[in-house]
Design a protein around this motif. Sequence first.
Motif, PDB file in Angstrom:
ATOM      1  N   ILE A 109      -0.429  -1.144   4.923  1.00  0.00           N
ATOM      2  CA  ILE A 109       0.056  -0.013   5.720  1.00  0.00           C
ATOM      3  C   ILE A 109      -0.535   1.335   5.316  1.00  0.00           C
ATOM      4  CG2 ILE A 109       2.149   1.255   6.404  1.00  0.00           C
ATOM      5  CD1 ILE A 109       3.651  -1.444   6.324  1.00  0.00           C
ATOM      6  N   LEU A 110      -0.662   1.599   4.009  1.00  0.00           N
ATOM      7  CA  LEU A 110      -1.134   2.928   3.580  1.00  0.00           C
ATOM      8  C   LEU A 110      -2.530   3.296   4.105  1.00  0.00           C
ATOM      9  CD1 LEU A 110       0.273   3.122  -0.088  1.00  0.00           C
ATOM     10  CD2 LEU A 110       1.126   4.320   1.936  1.00  0.00           C
ATOM     11  N   PRO A 111      -3.536   2.409   3.984  1.00  0.00           N
ATOM     12  CA  PRO A 111      -4.864   2.789   4.477  1.00  0.00           C
ATOM     13  C   PRO A 111      -4.883   3.059   5.986  1.00  0.00           C
ATOM     14  CG  PRO A 111      -5.020   0.873   3.051  1.00  0.00           C
ATOM     15  CD  PRO A 111      -3.571   1.077   3.345  1.00  0.00           C
ATOM     16  N   GLU A 112      -4.000   2.399   6.722  1.00  0.00           N
ATOM     17  CA  GLU A 112      -3.951   2.542   8.180  1.00  0.00           C
ATOM     18  C   GLU A 112      -3.191   3.791   8.634  1.00  0.00           C
ATOM     19  OE1 GLU A 112      -4.543   0.477  11.046  1.00  0.00           O
ATOM     20  OE2 GLU A 112      -5.609  -1.164  10.056  1.00  0.00           O
ATOM     21  N   LEU A 113      -2.065   4.076   7.965  1.00  0.00           N
ATOM     22  CA  LEU A 113      -1.147   5.092   8.508  1.00  0.00           C
ATOM     23  C   LEU A 113      -0.850   6.294   7.609  1.00  0.00           C
ATOM     24  CD1 LEU A 113       1.554   2.789  10.188  1.00  0.00           C
ATOM     25  CD2 LEU A 113      -0.459   3.801  11.246  1.00  0.00           C
ATOM     26  N   ALA A 114      -1.298   6.253   6.349  1.00  0.00           N
ATOM     27  CA  ALA A 114      -0.934   7.336   5.421  1.00  0.00           C
ATOM     28  C   ALA A 114      -1.404   8.706   5.897  1.00  0.00           C
ATOM     29  CB  ALA A 114      -1.464   7.041   4.030  1.00  0.00           C
ATOM     30  N   ASP A 115      -2.471   8.752   6.678  1.00  0.00           N
ATOM     31  CA  ASP A 115      -2.953  10.047   7.184  1.00  0.00           C
ATOM     32  C   ASP A 115      -2.112  10.537   8.368  1.00  0.00           C
ATOM     33  OD1 ASP A 115      -4.935  10.076   5.331  1.00  0.00           O
ATOM     34  OD2 ASP A 115      -6.504   9.319   6.658  1.00  0.00           O
ATOM     35  N   GLU A 116      -1.380   9.612   8.990  1.00  0.00           N
ATOM     36  CA  GLU A 116      -0.623   9.944  10.204  1.00  0.00           C
ATOM     37  C   GLU A 116       0.749  10.556   9.909  1.00  0.00           C
ATOM     38  OE1 GLU A 116      -1.974   9.205  13.279  1.00  0.00           O
ATOM     39  OE2 GLU A 116      -3.761   8.300  12.367  1.00  0.00           O
ATOM     40  N   LEU A 117       1.425  10.020   8.876  1.00  0.00           N
ATOM     41  CA  LEU A 117       2.764  10.530   8.529  1.00  0.00           C
ATOM     42  C   LEU A 117       3.093  10.165   7.089  1.00  0.00           C
ATOM     43  CD1 LEU A 117       5.571   8.439  10.350  1.00  0.00           C
ATOM     44  CD2 LEU A 117       3.423   7.520   9.533  1.00  0.00           C
ATOM     45  N   PRO A 118       4.044  10.884   6.463  1.00  0.00           N
ATOM     46  CA  PRO A 118       4.383  10.575   5.066  1.00  0.00           C
ATOM     47  C   PRO A 118       5.004   9.184   4.930  1.00  0.00           C
ATOM     48  CG  PRO A 118       5.252  12.725   5.725  1.00  0.00           C
ATOM     49  CD  PRO A 118       4.814  12.028   6.973  1.00  0.00           C
ATOM     50  N   ILE A 119       4.522   8.433   3.935  1.00  0.00           N
ATOM     51  CA  ILE A 119       5.039   7.082   3.698  1.00  0.00           C
ATOM     52  C   ILE A 119       5.479   6.972   2.238  1.00  0.00           C
ATOM     53  CG2 ILE A 119       4.493   4.608   3.666  1.00  0.00           C
ATOM     54  CD1 ILE A 119       2.449   5.163   5.902  1.00  0.00           C
ATOM     55  N   PHE A 120       6.709   6.512   2.044  1.00  0.00           N
ATOM     56  CA  PHE A 120       7.262   6.308   0.704  1.00  0.00           C
ATOM     57  C   PHE A 120       7.245   4.814   0.386  1.00  0.00           C
ATOM     58  CE2 PHE A 120       8.967  10.190   2.466  1.00  0.00           C
ATOM     59  CZ  PHE A 120       8.841  11.094   1.412  1.00  0.00           C
ATOM     60  N   VAL A 121       6.854   4.471  -0.842  1.00  0.00           N
ATOM     61  CA  VAL A 121       6.766   3.062  -1.246  1.00  0.00           C
ATOM     62  C   VAL A 121       7.970   2.721  -2.120  1.00  0.00           C
ATOM     63  CG1 VAL A 121       5.389   1.331  -2.487  1.00  0.00           C
ATOM     64  CG2 VAL A 121       4.248   3.069  -1.102  1.00  0.00           C
ATOM     65  N   ALA A 122       8.554   1.536  -1.887  1.00  0.00           N
ATOM     66  CA  ALA A 122       9.737   1.105  -2.637  1.00  0.00           C
ATOM     67  C   ALA A 122       9.679  -0.386  -2.930  1.00  0.00           C
ATOM     68  CB  ALA A 122      10.994   1.419  -1.813  1.00  0.00           C
ATOM     69  N   GLY A 123      10.449  -0.809  -3.918  1.00  0.00           N
ATOM     70  CA  GLY A 123      10.556  -2.229  -4.233  1.00  0.00           C
ATOM     71  C   GLY A 123       9.872  -2.585  -5.537  1.00  0.00           C
ATOM     72  N   GLY A 124      10.660  -2.762  -6.590  1.00  0.00           N
ATOM     73  CA  GLY A 124      10.102  -3.203  -7.868  1.00  0.00           C
ATOM     74  C   GLY A 124       9.461  -2.113  -8.703  1.00  0.00           C
ATOM     75  N   ILE A 125       9.657  -0.846  -8.326  1.00  0.00           N
ATOM     76  CA  ILE A 125       9.046   0.247  -9.103  1.00  0.00           C
ATOM     77  C   ILE A 125       9.988   0.636 -10.240  1.00  0.00           C
ATOM     78  CG2 ILE A 125       8.125   2.602  -9.047  1.00  0.00           C
ATOM     79  CD1 ILE A 125       7.564   2.183  -6.041  1.00  0.00           C
ATOM     80  N   GLY A 126       9.484   0.551 -11.470  1.00  0.00           N
ATOM     81  CA  GLY A 126      10.332   0.876 -12.619  1.00  0.00           C
ATOM     82  C   GLY A 126       9.693   1.845 -13.584  1.00  0.00           C
ATOM     83  N   ARG A 127       8.388   2.105 -13.386  1.00  0.00           N
ATOM     84  CA  ARG A 127       7.672   2.994 -14.314  1.00  0.00           C
ATOM     85  C   ARG A 127       6.757   3.964 -13.557  1.00  0.00           C
ATOM     86  NH1 ARG A 127       7.275   1.986 -19.790  1.00  0.00           N
ATOM     87  NH2 ARG A 127       5.278   3.053 -19.761  1.00  0.00           N
ATOM     88  N   GLY A 128       6.385   5.040 -14.253  1.00  0.00           N
ATOM     89  CA  GLY A 128       5.548   6.074 -13.650  1.00  0.00           C
ATOM     90  C   GLY A 128       4.123   5.650 -13.336  1.00  0.00           C
ATOM     91  N   GLU A 129       3.603   4.686 -14.096  1.00  0.00           N
ATOM     92  CA  GLU A 129       2.232   4.216 -13.830  1.00  0.00           C
ATOM     93  C   GLU A 129       2.120   3.651 -12.421  1.00  0.00           C
ATOM     94  OE1 GLU A 129       2.915   3.799 -18.285  1.00  0.00           O
ATOM     95  OE2 GLU A 129       4.053   3.399 -16.470  1.00  0.00           O
ATOM     96  N   ALA A 130       3.158   2.913 -11.995  1.00  0.00           N
ATOM     97  CA  ALA A 130       3.166   2.344 -10.638  1.00  0.00           C
ATOM     98  C   ALA A 130       3.264   3.460  -9.604  1.00  0.00           C
ATOM     99  CB  ALA A 130       4.326   1.366 -10.484  1.00  0.00           C
ATOM    100  N   ILE A 131       4.069   4.474  -9.902  1.00  0.00           N
ATOM    101  CA  ILE A 131       4.199   5.619  -8.991  1.00  0.00           C
ATOM    102  C   ILE A 131       2.833   6.268  -8.789  1.00  0.00           C
ATOM    103  CG2 ILE A 131       5.214   7.930  -8.702  1.00  0.00           C
ATOM    104  CD1 ILE A 131       7.685   6.905 -10.265  1.00  0.00           C
ATOM    105  N   ALA A 132       2.110   6.491  -9.893  1.00  0.00           N
ATOM    106  CA  ALA A 132       0.782   7.117  -9.828  1.00  0.00           C
ATOM    107  C   ALA A 132      -0.168   6.302  -8.951  1.00  0.00           C
ATOM    108  CB  ALA A 132       0.206   7.263 -11.236  1.00  0.00           C
ATOM    109  N   SER A 133      -0.139   4.982  -9.112  1.00  0.00           N
ATOM    110  CA  SER A 133      -1.083   4.161  -8.345  1.00  0.00           C
ATOM    111  C   SER A 133      -0.780   4.172  -6.849  1.00  0.00           C
ATOM    112  CB  SER A 133      -1.139   2.727  -8.885  1.00  0.00           C
ATOM    113  OG  SER A 133       0.117   2.113  -8.764  1.00  0.00           O
ATOM    114  N   PHE A 134       0.508   4.161  -6.480  1.00  0.00           N
ATOM    115  CA  PHE A 134       0.851   4.219  -5.049  1.00  0.00           C
ATOM    116  C   PHE A 134       0.508   5.582  -4.447  1.00  0.00           C
ATOM    117  CE2 PHE A 134       3.898   0.642  -6.098  1.00  0.00           C
ATOM    118  CZ  PHE A 134       3.162  -0.323  -5.412  1.00  0.00           C
ATOM    119  N   LEU A 135       0.707   6.644  -5.237  1.00  0.00           N
ATOM    120  CA  LEU A 135       0.341   7.982  -4.755  1.00  0.00           C
ATOM    121  C   LEU A 135      -1.167   8.061  -4.524  1.00  0.00           C
ATOM    122  CD1 LEU A 135       2.571  10.219  -7.083  1.00  0.00           C
ATOM    123  CD2 LEU A 135       2.880   9.904  -4.622  1.00  0.00           C
TER     124      LEU A 135
END
Length: 335
Positions: free
Chosen positions: A166-192
């Motif tokens: 989804i992100l490569p297709e739509l991230a430029d169109e509207l803000p997208i938040f990622v959820a599910g199984g995130i417990g540390r900041g390293e994962a947050i950085a990679s999704f951002l």
Amino acid sequence: MASARLRELMARGTALLGSEVAILCGAMSWVSERHLVSAVSNAGGFGLIACGAMTPELLDAEIAGTKALTGRPFGVNLITMHPQLMDLIAVCAKHGVGHVVLAGGLPPKGSIEAIKESGAKVICFAPALALAKKLMRSGVDALIIEGMEAGGHIGPVATGVLAQEILPELADELPIFVAGGIGRGEAIASFLEMGAAGVQLGTRFVCATESIAHPNFKKAFLRGNARDAIASVQIDPRLPVIPVRALKNAGTEAFTAKQREVAQMLDDGKVDMAAAQLEIEHFWAGALRRAVIDGDIENGSVMAGQSVGMVTKEQPVAEIIAELLEQADAALGGR
């Protein structure tokens, strides 16, 4: 707080939410109430009231209670199948709630329009790319894509796969938040870095000092690991039950029995499909309350995501958020 690079990556998310950092606290029934919601917003994140099965009157009181504890932005999460959805939307409008999240299926006709009419932003869950595009055409302001690693009601696809689809297709169109199984900041950085505008975490906030969850419920989280958080099994193919991820206990077996009972009611013509699904929803609301509020972690439902193993101690919300930002910053700095 966050470094310049991290703030830049979260800029679209913070602009939409009006918060300091683009970290939403997922709406968890009975857990995400005024104390946790206000604590998250006061710490610079974005709290969400879990309306769940609340009546309009209860939601009215919960919003007022939250406003008394924080002057910062927060939102309300509404379940699309709630029989009084339009009344709940009206309660949010009355209080001038700035953000409404619609969860649990496609928003019924007129609901998105009603929310936008009040001047609020609409955020919806998108479990697949086709649905994400459909919601975008419906005029939603942002999306949350949540993988099956999450706690509570889950979809069938993993977070990493959804993000790549989804992100490569739509991230430029509207803000997208990622959820599910995130417990540390390293994962947050990679999704951002992949294009997400921010993230949503639930499980990580359950053992916050400000969370009203029963000490037994918190202890179950502190003891649990990823393998303990299992998804419920569908017994009858006619009864389209959304799987729920929770820590395995006697309550897991009780849900299997409940499904059989509801399937029998369908067979006997005592309920129609909509009523059957509401029966299941009410079961979950009751089972979750038994665990979260009463502390019955054996027979209640201990809904938890697979990131439960990363919850190692009870700590204030501000500390949790600071820790996540520090980890994200370190990961970005090391790239």
